[in-house]
Design a protein around this motif. Structure first.
Motif, PDB file in Angstrom:
ATOM      1  N   HIS A  36      27.910  47.080  37.881  1.00 52.14           N
ATOM      2  CA  HIS A  36      29.368  47.040  37.727  1.00 52.14           C
ATOM      3  C   HIS A  36      30.026  48.201  38.490  1.00 52.14           C
ATOM      4  CE1 HIS A  36      33.262  47.044  35.648  1.00 52.14           C
ATOM      5  NE2 HIS A  36      33.007  48.283  35.249  1.00 52.14           N
ATOM      6  N   TYR A  89      34.717  41.358  45.678  1.00 55.50           N
ATOM      7  CA  TYR A  89      33.869  42.313  44.961  1.00 55.50           C
ATOM      8  C   TYR A  89      34.567  42.823  43.694  1.00 55.50           C
ATOM      9  CZ  TYR A  89      30.666  42.565  48.969  1.00 55.50           C
ATOM     10  OH  TYR A  89      29.755  42.265  49.961  1.00 55.50           O
ATOM     11  N   ILE A 142      34.364  40.171  40.999  1.00 56.78           N
ATOM     12  CA  ILE A 142      33.002  40.122  40.458  1.00 56.78           C
ATOM     13  C   ILE A 142      32.753  41.314  39.538  1.00 56.78           C
ATOM     14  CG2 ILE A 142      30.533  40.273  41.051  1.00 56.78           C
ATOM     15  CD1 ILE A 142      31.284  38.741  43.675  1.00 56.78           C
ATOM     16  N   CYS A 154      34.732  40.878  36.275  1.00 55.06           N
ATOM     17  CA  CYS A 154      34.102  39.836  35.441  1.00 55.06           C
ATOM     18  C   CYS A 154      32.804  40.344  34.815  1.00 55.06           C
ATOM     19  CB  CYS A 154      33.854  38.564  36.254  1.00 55.06           C
ATOM     20  SG  CYS A 154      35.376  37.681  36.657  1.00 55.06           S
TER      21      CYS A 154
END
Length: 133
Positions: A35, A12, A15, A18
């Motif tokens: 986010h 997580y 991710i 990114c």
């Protein structure tokens, strides 16, 4: 259980980071709620839960711990996937976001119940100088 949660939390985290990089490069911050929630509920919350489960193994071996793990990791991707579409104007996916959020909330309440029921102060045997748990 603790190690499993820490391992999935770093997924997580990757991710979320990114996604943050993508938003910075594209100068489009529409996905900021995704986010933030990915990093808070995925990285931070699951890392802390994993550390607690690792430090207090009596809490990790319960059905509540397993239920917490699975519900959190089913609900969070649903919530984040739905939210990504909702913030981009696809309001038809609001129920998916709400369902995922509800599942995550239930998982957090189960985690809370598990900690309150199974986390006990360690008892020390002064004769053997060891923790009896």
């Amino acid at each position: 259980m603790g190690i499993r949660l820490v391992k999935i939390s770093v997924i997580y985290f990757a991710i979320g980071v990114c996604l943050g990089l993508y938003m910075s490069i594209s100068h489009s911050f529409t996905l900021t709620p995704v986010h933030v929630h990915m990093n808070l509920l995925g990285w931070t919350a699951l890392t802390l839960a994993g550390i607690l489960y690792h430090l207090f193994p009596q809490t990790a071996s319960t059905k509540l711990a397993k239920t917490h793990f699975w519900l959190h990791n089913i609900g969070l991707p649903l919530m984040m996937g739905g939210l990504a579409f909702v913030v981009n104007g696809k309001t038809a996916l609001i129920p998916v976001t709400a369902a995922g959020g509800t599942i995550v909330t239930i998982s957090v309440l189960i985690f809370t119940m598990n900690m309150l029921l199974h986390l006990k102060e360690a008892q020390v045997d002064t004769n053997k100088n060891q923790t009896l748990g």
